[in-house]
Scaffold this motif. Structure first.
Motif, PDB file in Angstrom:
ATOM      1  N   GLU A 125      52.318  37.678  29.769  1.00  0.00           N
ATOM      2  CA  GLU A 125      50.924  37.357  29.481  1.00  0.00           C
ATOM      3  C   GLU A 125      50.129  37.428  30.778  1.00  0.00           C
ATOM      4  O   GLU A 125      50.562  36.904  31.796  1.00  0.00           O
ATOM      5  N   CYS A 126      48.978  38.091  30.715  1.00  0.00           N
ATOM      6  CA  CYS A 126      48.128  38.195  31.898  1.00  0.00           C
ATOM      7  C   CYS A 126      46.699  38.531  31.470  1.00  0.00           C
ATOM      8  O   CYS A 126      46.485  39.392  30.621  1.00  0.00           O
ATOM      9  N   GLU A 127      45.741  37.840  32.068  1.00  0.00           N
ATOM     10  CA  GLU A 127      44.326  38.185  31.903  1.00  0.00           C
ATOM     11  C   GLU A 127      43.932  39.044  33.089  1.00  0.00           C
ATOM     12  O   GLU A 127      44.272  38.739  34.231  1.00  0.00           O
ATOM     13  N   TYR A 128      43.215  40.126  32.804  1.00  0.00           N
ATOM     14  CA  TYR A 128      42.730  40.969  33.890  1.00  0.00           C
ATOM     15  C   TYR A 128      41.520  41.753  33.437  1.00  0.00           C
ATOM     16  O   TYR A 128      41.171  41.775  32.264  1.00  0.00           O
ATOM     17  N   ARG A 129      40.879  42.366  34.416  1.00  0.00           N
ATOM     18  CA  ARG A 129      39.660  43.125  34.141  1.00  0.00           C
ATOM     19  C   ARG A 129      39.967  44.615  34.105  1.00  0.00           C
ATOM     20  O   ARG A 129      40.778  45.110  34.879  1.00  0.00           O
ATOM     21  N   LEU A 130      39.282  45.289  33.202  1.00  0.00           N
ATOM     22  CA  LEU A 130      39.316  46.749  33.127  1.00  0.00           C
ATOM     23  C   LEU A 130      37.907  47.247  33.398  1.00  0.00           C
ATOM     24  O   LEU A 130      36.930  46.636  32.962  1.00  0.00           O
ATOM     25  N   ILE A 131      37.825  48.341  34.106  1.00  0.00           N
ATOM     26  CA  ILE A 131      36.525  48.946  34.390  1.00  0.00           C
ATOM     27  C   ILE A 131      36.397  50.178  33.517  1.00  0.00           C
ATOM     28  O   ILE A 131      37.202  51.106  33.600  1.00  0.00           O
ATOM     29  N   ARG A 132      35.401  50.158  32.642  1.00  0.00           N
ATOM     30  CA  ARG A 132      35.167  51.279  31.731  1.00  0.00           C
ATOM     31  C   ARG A 132      33.676  51.546  31.693  1.00  0.00           C
ATOM     32  O   ARG A 132      32.890  50.638  31.444  1.00  0.00           O
ATOM     33  N   ASN A 133      33.305  52.784  31.945  1.00  0.00           N
ATOM     34  CA  ASN A 133      31.886  53.176  31.948  1.00  0.00           C
ATOM     35  C   ASN A 133      31.058  52.258  32.842  1.00  0.00           C
ATOM     36  O   ASN A 133      29.992  51.796  32.469  1.00  0.00           O
ATOM     37  N   ASP A 134      31.589  51.975  34.029  1.00  0.00           N
ATOM     38  CA  ASP A 134      30.919  51.126  35.021  1.00  0.00           C
ATOM     39  C   ASP A 134      30.643  49.717  34.519  1.00  0.00           C
ATOM     40  O   ASP A 134      29.754  49.036  35.018  1.00  0.00           O
ATOM     41  N   ARG A 135      31.391  49.269  33.530  1.00  0.00           N
ATOM     42  CA  ARG A 135      31.261  47.902  33.013  1.00  0.00           C
ATOM     43  C   ARG A 135      32.623  47.222  33.106  1.00  0.00           C
ATOM     44  O   ARG A 135      33.663  47.858  32.971  1.00  0.00           O
ATOM     45  N   ILE A 136      32.567  45.919  33.309  1.00  0.00           N
ATOM     46  CA  ILE A 136      33.788  45.123  33.379  1.00  0.00           C
ATOM     47  C   ILE A 136      34.108  44.580  31.984  1.00  0.00           C
ATOM     48  O   ILE A 136      33.254  44.018  31.309  1.00  0.00           O
TER      49      ILE A 136
END
Length: 170
Positions: A125-136
């Motif tokens: 289990e892990c929370e993380y950020r993805l960057i897609r179309n210059d949005r988090i």
């Protein structure tokens, strides 16, 4: 609103089965059976959002990582989050191919969570950020690592849950 953990597992299992992820569906049905064995308060699952969503609405995508062959198979929803071609993702690609979408500050923490799950087997289990179309976009990745009889990790299927709304509420 509290729901029994077994109910949540069954909702996600149905979602996985609809997307032809039989192995993940099977694991989730087993988890539901275990959860129903206990009726303790800590087995309840509460969604920490102002608006409560059905489990099916929360799942952004599903993956199944064949660790032995380093082929991570993603459904179209997960492929979209990682910004990769859904057909290539469905056929499976090396896991490192998905790292470009992960926020650089989160990669080490994600790798540590994966390594821990692979070392011990069981829950990842892990929370993380993805960057897609210059949005988090924030995701909660949750799965379960299977070890072979020698203790080597062989498979890690799981689901991505979009928690961007929840993070933006804080």
């Amino acid at each position: 609103m509290r729901r029994p953990l077994g109910d949540v597992c069954l909702d996600i299992a149905s979602f996985a089965r609809e997307r032809k992820h039989e192995f993940l569906s099977y694991i989730l049905r087993l988890a539901a059976a275990e959860a129903y064995k206990s009726t303790a308060e800590e087995d309840a699952f509460e969604l920490p959002m102002v608006r409560k969503f059905a489990a099916r609405e929360l799942i952004a995508g599903i993956w199944d990582w064949d660790i032995s062959n380093d082929r991570n198979h993603l459904d179209a929803g997960a492929a979209h989050f990682f910004g990769v071609d859904p057909e290539r993702a469905a056929r499976g690609m090396p896991n490192v191919n998905y790292f470009n979408a992960i926020h650089p500050d989160d990669i080490a923490r994600l790798q540590a969570a994966v390594a821990s799950s692979m070392r011990l087997g069981g829950i990842f289990e892990c929370e993380y950020r993805l960057i897609r179309n210059d949005r988090i976009h924030w995701v909660l990745a949750r799965g379960s690592c299977t070890l072979d009889r020698h203790g080597r990790p062989v498979r890690l299927p799981g689901a991505l849950i979009d928690i961007t709304h929840d993070k933006n509420m804080n």
